[in-house]
Write an enzyme that holds these catalytic residues in place. Structure first.
Site, PDB file in Angstrom:
ATOM      1  N   ASN A  38       0.873  -1.171   0.000  1.00  0.00           N
ATOM      2  CA  ASN A  38       0.000   0.000   0.000  1.00  0.00           C
ATOM      3  C   ASN A  38       0.914   1.225   0.000  1.00  0.00           C
ATOM      4  O   ASN A  38       1.411   1.643   1.036  1.00  0.00           O
ATOM      5  CB  ASN A  38      -0.890  -0.063   1.250  1.00  0.00           C
ATOM      6  CG  ASN A  38      -1.794   1.144   1.391  1.00  0.00           C
ATOM      7  OD1 ASN A  38      -1.652   2.145   0.696  1.00  0.00           O
ATOM      8  ND2 ASN A  38      -2.746   1.056   2.324  1.00  0.00           N
ATOM      9  N   HIS A  93     -10.903   5.082  -1.280  1.00  0.00           N
ATOM     10  CA  HIS A  93     -10.939   4.245  -0.062  1.00  0.00           C
ATOM     11  C   HIS A  93     -11.952   3.120  -0.220  1.00  0.00           C
ATOM     12  O   HIS A  93     -12.494   2.606   0.761  1.00  0.00           O
ATOM     13  CB  HIS A  93     -11.341   5.057   1.195  1.00  0.00           C
ATOM     14  CG  HIS A  93     -10.380   6.134   1.590  1.00  0.00           C
ATOM     15  ND1 HIS A  93     -10.788   7.403   1.943  1.00  0.00           N
ATOM     16  CD2 HIS A  93      -9.035   6.132   1.727  1.00  0.00           C
ATOM     17  CE1 HIS A  93      -9.738   8.139   2.270  1.00  0.00           C
ATOM     18  NE2 HIS A  93      -8.651   7.389   2.142  1.00  0.00           N
TER      19      HIS A  93
HETATM   20  C1  LIG Z   1      -7.429   8.156  -1.479  1.00  0.00           C
HETATM   21  C2  LIG Z   1      -6.818   8.638  -0.226  1.00  0.00           C
HETATM   22  O1  LIG Z   1      -7.124   9.702   0.247  1.00  0.00           O
HETATM   23  O2  LIG Z   1      -5.945   7.819   0.372  1.00  0.00           O
HETATM   24  P1  LIG Z   1      -5.121   8.096   1.707  1.00  0.00           P
HETATM   25  O3  LIG Z   1      -6.124   8.262   2.796  1.00  0.00           O
HETATM   26  O4  LIG Z   1      -4.287   6.837   1.857  1.00  0.00           O
HETATM   27  O5  LIG Z   1      -4.309   9.328   1.455  1.00  0.00           O
HETATM   28 MG   LIG Z   2      -5.347   4.877   4.879  1.00  0.00          MG
END
Ligand SMILES: CC(=O)OP(=O)(O)O
Ligand SMILES: [Mg+2]
Ligand SMILES: Nc1ncnc2c1ncn2[C@@H]1O[C@H](COP(=O)(O)OP(=O)(O)O)[C@@H](O)[C@H]1O
Length: 405
Positions: A10, A182
């Site tokens: 990730n 998300h």
């Molecule tokens: C899409 C997004 O905002 O991901 P992160 O919360 O990991 O920055």
């Molecule tokens: Mg996150």
């Protein structure tokens, strides 16, 4: 025996989180995090769950390529290296999949090119995701690399929620619509919430509040996403750690025309220097709560703005869903910040929403209810596990028995 392990990567804009799982029982063999990539003060924290051994080192890690190589070394030290024949696949979180990707996808050159074309709409995320995939491919060219997209779960949104009110010809030409992000977390948490209620996902309507550094809300009806707060990019919606979330688009024209700022400066302002950080100089909710406890008015106003927006989305998604069975709080802030949960539903008793102060104050790892017994709407804390969900989807696509499932 066929290989049963999946490595999940990730890659965030300045971090790389990883987990190695054995998919026979979904157990974690190793997990870790590389932080502050690109700075002098990078750090890697690695835990081997098989031995219980944890290690941490500092020192500059220039980019995501170097970060993944450092992760690979740490895994090798535990005998879990990328060269292991037990590795079945590498699963990658990819933030923007556009209209093209609605399912987990085995990466080939064409898939890489499409993810690259989407960089302008996920400039903080897709470049890091791409580097992760390219480096992993170079390290293990024989292994399937699977991309799991943050946008995929939201592709069920009706056009009425996904389209902006602009000329559809212009929107379509530039592929402008609300994609949402998300999604892996919203999917996992909405299902886990149904399980907590002892009901099938198809039977329940859930509002999921993913409150991490990035933050988004979604309305999930019977297991399908019908609306979400992030849009073309992860900038729309809730107040976040460093992103503004919703604002009048004319703010941008005004900053350009009257404020004399360039487009790049405005982009940086809204994505990296706004939200909680822009309002009070801190983006960590722990620090903000500490300052409020000391009577800091700036931190308190930042908190109130954060909560006001969150409450508006709860109300909006209540209206979108018509009937709500549960509101689920997840991610770093949602799982840990009891005052955020309490404030977000304060005054919503008429909607059947409340938290029990004692239940809300309990610190625990698993999914749990924080609403009073017998409440019409369950309020729940449901820890997200994007890595497990990515590993599950990756293994279902390419692991042993994938063709029979
Ligand atoms: C899409 C997004 O905002 O991901 P992160 O919360 O990991 O920055
Ligand atoms: Mg996150
Ligand atoms: N104990 C805590 N109390 C309040 N907020 C917390 C706590 N632990 C973490 N957080 C918040 O969670 C945020 C990180 O959330 P996380 O979901 O890990 O974000 P991301 O995946 O976007 O990096 C931190 O910036 C902080 O605001």
């Amino acid at each position: 025996m066929s290989p049963t392990r999946v490595l999940v990567l990730n890659s965030g804009s300045s971090s790389l989180k990883y987990q190695l799982l054995d998919m026979r029982d979904s157990s974690r063999l190793a997990a870790g995090l590389v932080e502050r990539i690109g700075e002098q003060t990078s750090r890697i924290r690695h835990t081997c769950l098989a031995t219980g051994d944890s290690r941490e080192h500092g020192g500059p890690i220039a980019d995501h390529d170097a970060a993944l190589k450092a992760v690979s070394q740490e895994l090798s030290r535990d005998g879990l290296g990328l060269d292991s024949p037990e590795l079945a696949a590498i699963g990658h979180r990819v933030v923007h999949g556009g209209m093209f990707f609605t399912e987990p996808t085995v990466v080939d050159d064409e898939v890489l090119a499409e993810i690259e074309r989407l960089i302008p709409v996920a400039p903080l995320h897709n470049p890091a995701n791409l580097t992760g995939i390219r480096t992993a491919r170079a390290l293990r060219p024989d292994l399937p690399q699977v991309a799991v997209f943050d946008t995929a779960f939201h592709t069920t949104m009706p056009e009425s929620a996904a389209r902006y009110a602009i000329d559809p010809k212009i929107a379509d030409r530039h592929r402008i619509r609300r994609y949402g992000f998300h999604g892996t977390s919203h999917a996992y948490v909405s299902r886990a919430t149904a399980r907590l209620l002892g009901r099938a996902p198809e039977e329940v309507n859930v509002i999921v509040l993913h409150l991490g550094n990035g933050a988004s809300a979604s309305a999930v009806a019977g297991g399908r996403c019908v609306d979400t707060s992030m849009g073309l990019t992860p900038l729309e919606g809730l107040v976040m750690g460093t992103r503004s979330g919703d604002l009048d688009p004319a703010v941008i024209f005004h900053l350009a025309r009257v404020g004399g700022m360039s487009m790049d400066e405005i982009d940086t302002l809204l994505n990296k220097r706004s939200g909680l950080f822009g309002l009070c100089g801190d983006n960590d909710m722990r620090e903000i709560r500490r300052r409020i406890d000391e009577g800091d008015a700036e931190a308190e106003l930042a908190f109130d703005i954060y909560i006001h927006r969150l409450k508006k989305y709860i109300g909006a998604y209540y209206a979108v869903l018509g009937r709500v069975d549960a509101v689920a709080f997840t991610a770093g802030v949602g799982e840990n910040a009891a005052p955020v949960r309490a404030a977000a539903v304060a005054g919503l008793e008429e909607l059947g929403l409340a938290v029990d102060p004692e239940l809300n104050a309990v610190r625990a790892d698993g999914p749990r209810l924080v609403s009073p017994a017998g409440a019409r709407v369950a309020v729940a804390v449901v820890p997200t596990d994007e890595e497990l969900e990515i590993a599950t989807q990756t293994y279902a696509l390419v692991g042993a028995g994938a063709n029979n499932s």
